[in-house]
Scaffold this motif. Structure first.
Motif, PDB file in Angstrom:
ATOM      1  N   ASP A 106      62.002  36.669  43.742  1.00  0.00           N
ATOM      2  CA  ASP A 106      62.934  37.387  44.606  1.00  0.00           C
ATOM      3  C   ASP A 106      62.173  38.004  45.763  1.00  0.00           C
ATOM      4  O   ASP A 106      60.940  38.128  45.741  1.00  0.00           O
ATOM      5  N   GLY A 107      62.916  38.392  46.790  1.00  0.00           N
ATOM      6  CA  GLY A 107      62.311  38.923  48.000  1.00  0.00           C
ATOM      7  C   GLY A 107      61.593  40.241  47.788  1.00  0.00           C
ATOM      8  O   GLY A 107      60.617  40.536  48.490  1.00  0.00           O
ATOM      9  N   TRP A 108      62.062  41.057  46.841  1.00  0.00           N
ATOM     10  CA  TRP A 108      61.414  42.340  46.589  1.00  0.00           C
ATOM     11  C   TRP A 108      59.985  42.136  46.098  1.00  0.00           C
ATOM     12  O   TRP A 108      59.050  42.800  46.548  1.00  0.00           O
ATOM     13  N   ARG A 109      59.800  41.208  45.181  1.00  0.00           N
ATOM     14  CA  ARG A 109      58.451  40.933  44.689  1.00  0.00           C
ATOM     15  C   ARG A 109      57.577  40.319  45.782  1.00  0.00           C
ATOM     16  O   ARG A 109      56.381  40.608  45.870  1.00  0.00           O
ATOM     17  N   TRP A 110      58.170  39.489  46.615  1.00  0.00           N
ATOM     18  CA  TRP A 110      57.379  38.868  47.668  1.00  0.00           C
ATOM     19  C   TRP A 110      56.998  39.870  48.749  1.00  0.00           C
ATOM     20  O   TRP A 110      55.938  39.741  49.375  1.00  0.00           O
ATOM     21  N   CYS A 111      57.825  40.850  48.973  1.00  0.00           N
ATOM     22  CA  CYS A 111      57.425  41.919  49.896  1.00  0.00           C
ATOM     23  C   CYS A 111      56.179  42.628  49.374  1.00  0.00           C
ATOM     24  O   CYS A 111      55.253  42.931  50.140  1.00  0.00           O
ATOM     25  N   GLN A 112      56.130  42.872  48.078  1.00  0.00           N
ATOM     26  CA  GLN A 112      54.954  43.511  47.491  1.00  0.00           C
ATOM     27  C   GLN A 112      53.730  42.601  47.594  1.00  0.00           C
ATOM     28  O   GLN A 112      52.618  43.067  47.886  1.00  0.00           O
ATOM     29  N   ARG A 113      53.930  41.304  47.343  1.00  0.00           N
ATOM     30  CA  ARG A 113      52.791  40.381  47.434  1.00  0.00           C
ATOM     31  C   ARG A 113      52.228  40.330  48.857  1.00  0.00           C
ATOM     32  O   ARG A 113      51.006  40.303  49.058  1.00  0.00           O
ATOM     33  N   LEU A 114      53.117  40.296  49.837  1.00  0.00           N
ATOM     34  CA  LEU A 114      52.655  40.222  51.224  1.00  0.00           C
ATOM     35  C   LEU A 114      51.953  41.511  51.638  1.00  0.00           C
ATOM     36  O   LEU A 114      50.954  41.480  52.368  1.00  0.00           O
ATOM     37  N   ILE A 115      52.469  42.648  51.187  1.00  0.00           N
ATOM     38  CA  ILE A 115      51.805  43.919  51.499  1.00  0.00           C
ATOM     39  C   ILE A 115      50.421  43.960  50.856  1.00  0.00           C
ATOM     40  O   ILE A 115      49.430  44.369  51.484  1.00  0.00           O
ATOM     41  N   TRP A 116      50.327  43.517  49.600  1.00  0.00           N
ATOM     42  CA  TRP A 116      49.030  43.496  48.925  1.00  0.00           C
ATOM     43  C   TRP A 116      48.070  42.533  49.617  1.00  0.00           C
ATOM     44  O   TRP A 116      46.872  42.820  49.743  1.00  0.00           O
ATOM     45  N   GLN A 117      48.583  41.409  50.082  1.00  0.00           N
ATOM     46  CA  GLN A 117      47.741  40.461  50.805  1.00  0.00           C
ATOM     47  C   GLN A 117      47.184  41.090  52.079  1.00  0.00           C
ATOM     48  O   GLN A 117      46.008  40.916  52.413  1.00  0.00           O
ATOM     49  N   GLY A 118      48.017  41.848  52.785  1.00  0.00           N
ATOM     50  CA  GLY A 118      47.538  42.503  53.997  1.00  0.00           C
ATOM     51  C   GLY A 118      46.547  43.612  53.715  1.00  0.00           C
ATOM     52  O   GLY A 118      45.553  43.765  54.431  1.00  0.00           O
ATOM     53  N   VAL A 119      46.796  44.398  52.658  1.00  0.00           N
ATOM     54  CA  VAL A 119      45.872  45.484  52.312  1.00  0.00           C
ATOM     55  C   VAL A 119      44.533  44.929  51.840  1.00  0.00           C
ATOM     56  O   VAL A 119      43.463  45.485  52.133  1.00  0.00           O
ATOM     57  N   ARG A 120      44.561  43.820  51.138  1.00  0.00           N
ATOM     58  CA  ARG A 120      43.344  43.247  50.562  1.00  0.00           C
ATOM     59  C   ARG A 120      42.505  42.491  51.591  1.00  0.00           C
ATOM     60  O   ARG A 120      41.305  42.281  51.384  1.00  0.00           O
ATOM     61  N   THR A 121      43.087  42.101  52.708  1.00  0.00           N
ATOM     62  CA  THR A 121      42.403  41.237  53.671  1.00  0.00           C
ATOM     63  C   THR A 121      41.040  41.767  54.117  1.00  0.00           C
ATOM     64  O   THR A 121      40.062  41.011  54.132  1.00  0.00           O
ATOM     65  N   PRO A 122      40.883  43.049  54.499  1.00  0.00           N
ATOM     66  CA  PRO A 122      39.561  43.491  54.977  1.00  0.00           C
ATOM     67  C   PRO A 122      38.464  43.431  53.923  1.00  0.00           C
ATOM     68  O   PRO A 122      37.277  43.435  54.273  1.00  0.00           O
ATOM     69  N   PHE A 123      38.832  43.381  52.646  1.00  0.00           N
ATOM     70  CA  PHE A 123      37.824  43.450  51.585  1.00  0.00           C
ATOM     71  C   PHE A 123      37.569  42.103  50.914  1.00  0.00           C
ATOM     72  O   PHE A 123      36.739  42.028  50.009  1.00  0.00           O
ATOM     73  N   VAL A 124      38.274  41.060  51.329  1.00  0.00           N
ATOM     74  CA  VAL A 124      38.133  39.762  50.663  1.00  0.00           C
ATOM     75  C   VAL A 124      36.708  39.223  50.749  1.00  0.00           C
ATOM     76  O   VAL A 124      36.145  38.786  49.734  1.00  0.00           O
ATOM     77  N   PRO A 125      36.048  39.217  51.925  1.00  0.00           N
ATOM     78  CA  PRO A 125      34.678  38.681  51.958  1.00  0.00           C
ATOM     79  C   PRO A 125      33.720  39.444  51.051  1.00  0.00           C
ATOM     80  O   PRO A 125      32.861  38.831  50.396  1.00  0.00           O
ATOM     81  N   LEU A 126      33.840  40.762  50.988  1.00  0.00           N
ATOM     82  CA  LEU A 126      32.948  41.541  50.130  1.00  0.00           C
ATOM     83  C   LEU A 126      33.199  41.234  48.659  1.00  0.00           C
ATOM     84  O   LEU A 126      32.252  41.115  47.864  1.00  0.00           O
ATOM     85  N   ILE A 127      34.469  41.097  48.286  1.00  0.00           N
ATOM     86  CA  ILE A 127      34.796  40.770  46.892  1.00  0.00           C
ATOM     87  C   ILE A 127      34.232  39.406  46.516  1.00  0.00           C
ATOM     88  O   ILE A 127      33.630  39.226  45.449  1.00  0.00           O
ATOM     89  N   ASP A 128      34.410  38.432  47.407  1.00  0.00           N
ATOM     90  CA  ASP A 128      33.914  37.088  47.115  1.00  0.00           C
ATOM     91  C   ASP A 128      32.392  37.039  47.104  1.00  0.00           C
ATOM     92  O   ASP A 128      31.785  36.319  46.297  1.00  0.00           O
ATOM     93  N   LEU A 129      31.745  37.785  47.994  1.00  0.00           N
ATOM     94  CA  LEU A 129      30.281  37.807  48.011  1.00  0.00           C
ATOM     95  C   LEU A 129      29.738  38.407  46.720  1.00  0.00           C
ATOM     96  O   LEU A 129      28.769  37.890  46.139  1.00  0.00           O
TER      97      LEU A 129
END
Length: 527
Positions: A106-129
């Motif tokens: 449903d759209g409510w869950r996808w709104c949360q996923r997209l928000i989490w994707q945006g919040v997580r973006t600056p830290f993705v390279p550090l997490i993967d490294l």
């Protein structure tokens, strides 16, 4: 042995990421391009996502999201806007997240996923490294142990550093070379370029290495009885009776005056009546929707009561009529004054409110889930926003104002050339059509020419680096339409001549004038 597949996966994702960074650097830093070139960069980003993330290629649901992202990338090429950019990023994020989800819930869950994707973006390279180093360290044998390697390299590295330090102290050429190598000259331009590289890298890497949120807030169920103080079958029935009576009174007044069944009361114009009530009535309809969602949940006692269901249907019908009256109020106000982009957006919002009310009614009758209601409203809103990416609301407003202005026999107010000038290229073609009218007053024609030439020159200048397909089409049509040259003189936003600046007073003359004024005030003249 696990480090090689992981390293290979990282390398295959690093290559398209660096290619995207290089393309962005060439477009935005070296060439200083913007506008429709954002769309070309977005298409390059989608190609990199397709090649660097195989899961997207193997998931048909991701194909649909990728196609939507491509559509919004074309919208950026056509006419770049923040709306098209936001929708593109949402669709691209959904394309990379869909393969990691079981289904589209449903759209409510996808709104949360997209928000989490945006919040997580600056830290993705550090997490993967961190993960990469951890897995490599766990998979190494004793010969490749990190501590052993450092123990072997410590002596030669430290010795080399000491020798180079002594040589640099003795030889200025070596000192200059090491200084330029180790400490490059930093400037605001270099810092800005590095920031651009970092942002482009984060954008691409976050799409290639997504990680959906593991815990999501559940959607509002909306089934069964909800125990609330003061909410019962009797209280809801009485509330709906009173609400229907109050709404009937308001709707009857609108039918009498707004819909033209009776003349307006003395001292009140149609514009005053229309403008005052549009937005409060929409707020009333939204409160009505909230009341129905909370007190008449599918499967509850109130929803199973036939009398309450009939009252709800009547009330929602009155709310939809109220929204229609609000839209008519806005249209009447537009006809009395002018059309703006904000008023077009308000009409679209009112239509969405009416659709949402109808969806609430259908949900109650068919006992649909809350997820269904959310998806219907999000789909309708997304469709309206997608259409808005390809429709220039400023051009629609400018065309309407030009055709309905008082100067051309319309019922609206005098043409606001300052507002049209602020619309930029959106007002170019309507102004050309207005200038070609034969019944235009000479003074107004001169003002229109001045505004039209200013907009044309600004658009032509902007197209050099901020090219868009829509801007190119407008300039092409403008060149094919014969137009008079720009009138002389400095002009204001409405095309009227600005008064000439006052000549500065010479110092000696100013002192003479001041002395005469002092003598006049003190009475010394003539003594």
């Amino acid at each position: 042995m696990h480090n090689f597949p992981l390293a290979g996966r990282f390398r295959w994702k690093l290559v398209p990421t660096l290619v995207v960074v290089a393309i962005g650097d060439w477009l935005f830093y070296q060439r200083h391009l913007y506008g429709g070139f954002y769309g070309l960069f977005a298409l390059a980003l989608l190609i990199a996502l397709w090649t660097g993330r195989p899961a997207v290629r193997h998931d048909r649901r991701a194909w649909a999201a990728l196609s939507a992202a491509g559509l919004f990338a074309l919208a950026l090429v056509y006419d770049a806007s923040l709306l098209a950019l936001a929708l593109f990023w949402a669709a691209a994020s959904m394309a990379t997240l869909l393969p990691a989800t079981a289904r589209f819930d449903d759209g409510w869950r996808w709104c949360q996923r997209l928000i989490w994707q945006g919040v997580r973006t600056p830290f993705v390279p550090l997490i993967d490294l961190r993960r990469f180093l951890k897995i490599r360290a766990a998979g190494r044998s004793g010969r490749w142990n990190l501590g052993a390697v450092l123990a072997v390299l410590a002596l030669p590295l430290m010795g080399s550093v000491v020798i180079l330090a002594l040589f640099s102290a003795a030889n200025p050429l070596i000192e200059r070379f090491l200084s330029s190598l180790l400490w490059p000259e930093l400037s605001l331009e270099l810092i800005g370029r590095l920031i651009l590289w970092g942002l482009l890298f984060l954008m691409m890497w976050s799409l290639l290495r997504p990680r959906p949120a593991r815990r999501l807030l559940p959607a509002f169920g909306g089934h069964g009885d909800l125990v609330l103080p003061g909410v019962s079958v009797a209280s809801v029935t009485l509330s709906l009776l009173l609400f229907n009576l109050i709404f009937a009174l308001q709707n009857l007044m609108d039918m009498a005056w707004l819909w033209g069944l009776a003349p307006m009361p003395a001292g009140m114009s149609m514009a005053d009546y229309a403008h005052r009530g549009a937005y409060p009535l929409i707020a009333t309809a939204l409160l009505a929707a909230l009341f129905v969602l909370v007190t008449l949940r599918p499967g509850s006692k109130t929803a199973r009561t036939k009398a309450i269901r009939n009252l709800v249907m009547l009330w929602i019908g009155q709310n939809i009529f109220l929204v229609a009256s609000s839209m008519l109020r806005t249209i009447d106000y537009i006809e009395a004054y002018s059309l703006t982009r904000l008023r077009i957006a308000a009409l679209a919002w009112m239509a969405l409110v009416a659709l949402g009310l109808a969806a609430i009614c259908w949900r109650l009758l068919r006992e649909r889930s809350a997820a269904w209601l959310i998806n219907v409203n999000l789909a309708a809103g997304g469709l309206v926003l997608a259409v808005a990416c390809f429709v220039d609301l400023g051009a629609v407003a400018a065309q309407w104002n030009v055709r309905h202005a008082r100067e051309v026999g319309g019922r609206g107010v005098a043409l606001d050339l300052c507002y049209l000038s602020g619309l930029g290229g959106s007002a170019l073609l309507p102004l050309i059509d207005l200038e070609r009218r034969t019944d235009l007053q000479p003074a107004l024609r001169e003002h229109v020419q001045a505004v039209r030439v200013r907009i044309h020159d600004a658009l032509a200048q902007d197209q050099r680096q901020g090219w868009t397909l829509l801007g190119q089409m407008r300039l092409k049509r403008a060149r094919n339409s014969p137009a008079a040259p720009a009138p002389s003189g400095a002009r204001g936003c409405a095309g009227a001549l600005l008064p000439p600046p006052q000549a500065p007073v010479a110092p000696a003359q100013a002192e003479s004038v001041d002395a005469k004024a002092v003598h006049a005030l003190t009475g010394e003249i003539g003594k």
